[in-house]
Motif scaffolding. Structure first.
Motif, PDB file in Angstrom:
ATOM      1  N   GLY A  46       0.828  -1.199   0.000  1.00 21.21           N
ATOM      2  CA  GLY A  46       0.000   0.000   0.000  1.00 21.21           C
ATOM      3  C   GLY A  46       0.862   1.248   0.000  1.00 21.21           C
ATOM      4  O   GLY A  46       1.979   1.246   0.521  1.00 21.21           O
ATOM      5  N   TRP A  47       0.334   2.292  -0.598  1.00 23.63           N
ATOM      6  CA  TRP A  47       0.965   3.620  -0.540  1.00 23.63           C
ATOM      7  C   TRP A  47       0.039   4.550   0.252  1.00 23.63           C
ATOM      8  O   TRP A  47      -1.172   4.572   0.011  1.00 23.63           O
ATOM      9  CB  TRP A  47       1.188   4.188  -1.935  1.00 23.63           C
ATOM     10  N   GLY A  96      -4.709   6.609   2.967  1.00 18.06           N
ATOM     11  CA  GLY A  96      -4.361   5.620   1.969  1.00 18.06           C
ATOM     12  C   GLY A  96      -4.557   6.175   0.573  1.00 18.06           C
ATOM     13  O   GLY A  96      -5.541   6.865   0.300  1.00 18.06           O
ATOM     14  N   VAL A  97      -3.621   5.849  -0.301  1.00 15.42           N
ATOM     15  CA  VAL A  97      -3.644   6.354  -1.671  1.00 15.42           C
ATOM     16  C   VAL A  97      -3.928   5.237  -2.667  1.00 15.42           C
ATOM     17  O   VAL A  97      -4.783   5.371  -3.540  1.00 15.42           O
ATOM     18  CB  VAL A  97      -2.302   7.030  -1.998  1.00 15.42           C
ATOM     19  N   ALA A  98      -3.189   4.133  -2.540  1.00 19.28           N
ATOM     20  CA  ALA A  98      -3.330   3.036  -3.501  1.00 19.28           C
ATOM     21  C   ALA A  98      -2.784   1.762  -2.884  1.00 19.28           C
ATOM     22  O   ALA A  98      -1.951   1.811  -1.978  1.00 19.28           O
ATOM     23  CB  ALA A  98      -2.576   3.347  -4.796  1.00 19.28           C
ATOM     24  N   CYS A  99      -3.255   0.637  -3.389  1.00 23.55           N
ATOM     25  CA  CYS A  99      -2.673  -0.641  -2.973  1.00 23.55           C
ATOM     26  C   CYS A  99      -2.700  -1.616  -4.136  1.00 23.55           C
ATOM     27  O   CYS A  99      -3.480  -1.455  -5.079  1.00 23.55           O
ATOM     28  CB  CYS A  99      -3.379  -1.226  -1.755  1.00 23.55           C
ATOM     29  N   ILE A 100      -1.805  -2.609  -4.044  1.00 23.14           N
ATOM     30  CA  ILE A 100      -1.734  -3.643  -5.067  1.00 23.14           C
ATOM     31  C   ILE A 100      -1.651  -4.982  -4.369  1.00 23.14           C
ATOM     32  O   ILE A 100      -0.823  -5.186  -3.472  1.00 23.14           O
ATOM     33  CB  ILE A 100      -0.554  -3.406  -6.042  1.00 23.14           C
ATOM     34  N   SER A 101      -2.524  -5.871  -4.765  1.00 21.03           N
ATOM     35  CA  SER A 101      -2.657  -7.150  -4.103  1.00 21.03           C
ATOM     36  C   SER A 101      -1.509  -8.094  -4.458  1.00 21.03           C
ATOM     37  O   SER A 101      -0.965  -8.056  -5.559  1.00 21.03           O
ATOM     38  CB  SER A 101      -3.983  -7.800  -4.520  1.00 21.03           C
ATOM     39  N   GLY A 156      -2.564  -9.220  -8.179  1.00 19.84           N
ATOM     40  CA  GLY A 156      -2.053  -7.981  -8.763  1.00 19.84           C
ATOM     41  C   GLY A 156      -3.108  -6.918  -8.949  1.00 19.84           C
ATOM     42  O   GLY A 156      -2.852  -5.901  -9.595  1.00 19.84           O
ATOM     43  N   GLY A 157      -4.289  -7.166  -8.391  1.00 19.21           N
ATOM     44  CA  GLY A 157      -5.337  -6.176  -8.501  1.00 19.21           C
ATOM     45  C   GLY A 157      -4.988  -4.903  -7.752  1.00 19.21           C
ATOM     46  O   GLY A 157      -4.195  -4.921  -6.808  1.00 19.21           O
ATOM     47  N   THR A 158      -5.565  -3.819  -8.193  1.00 23.34           N
ATOM     48  CA  THR A 158      -5.227  -2.516  -7.615  1.00 23.34           C
ATOM     49  C   THR A 158      -6.478  -1.787  -7.136  1.00 23.34           C
ATOM     50  O   THR A 158      -7.600  -2.067  -7.589  1.00 23.34           O
ATOM     51  CB  THR A 158      -4.505  -1.642  -8.637  1.00 23.34           C
ATOM     52  N   TRP A 159      -6.247  -0.859  -6.229  1.00 17.52           N
ATOM     53  CA  TRP A 159      -7.329  -0.032  -5.696  1.00 17.52           C
ATOM     54  C   TRP A 159      -6.759   1.342  -5.430  1.00 17.52           C
ATOM     55  O   TRP A 159      -5.611   1.475  -4.995  1.00 17.52           O
ATOM     56  CB  TRP A 159      -7.860  -0.655  -4.401  1.00 17.52           C
ATOM     57  N   PHE A 160      -7.561   2.390  -5.690  1.00 18.63           N
ATOM     58  CA  PHE A 160      -7.096   3.765  -5.537  1.00 18.63           C
ATOM     59  C   PHE A 160      -8.112   4.593  -4.769  1.00 18.63           C
ATOM     60  O   PHE A 160      -9.323   4.397  -4.886  1.00 18.63           O
ATOM     61  CB  PHE A 160      -6.872   4.405  -6.910  1.00 18.63           C
TER      62      PHE A 160
END
Length: 124
Positions: A35-36, A47-52, A56-60
């Motif tokens: 996570g960023w 929280g800004v973004a994360c990558i599983s 490899g899924g992402t969320w913003f």
């Protein structure tokens, strides 16, 4: 010892781009969701973004959707945050974090390991 080190921060003009890196050591990087987060002066960390790690899924966060992109290179034990169209309100210290059991999430409490942060300053 588990360690995360951010790099790539700096001073950029509004509308510009930066790419942050988060390099991990002491952990099996491909098993960790990354996570960023960021913290602006006088504000709480968000929280800004994360990558599983699993798919490899992402969320913003809505505030950065369409401008920021997150990726990872497991062979290099490194995650990236590409930031485009930067705005003055993006000015903050940016942190990366890692967690082995989390799939997706941007709550601080969900992450076990944290980097020391890198400053991003956007001039208007």
């Amino acid at each position: 010892e588990e360690q995360l080190v951010e790099s790539g921060g700096g001073l950029v003009q509004a509308g510009g781009s930066l790419r942050l890196s988060c390099t991990a050591s002491g952990l099996s990087f491909d098993e960790y969701t990354i996570g960023w987060f960021r913290q602006a002066p006088g504000k709480e960390r968000e929280g800004v973004a994360c990558i599983s790690s699993s798919d490899g899924g992402t969320w913003f966060a809505d505030s950065v959707k369409g401008r920021f992109f997150i990726s990872r290179d497991n062979a290099k034990n490194t995650a990236y945050l590409q930031m485009n169209g930067l705005k003055a309100e993006d000015t903050a210290v940016y942190y990366c974090a890692a967690d082995e059991t989390l799939d997706y999430g941007l709550g601080e409490w969900e992450y076990d390991y944290w980097g020391q942060g890198t400053q991003v300053t956007v001039s208007s």
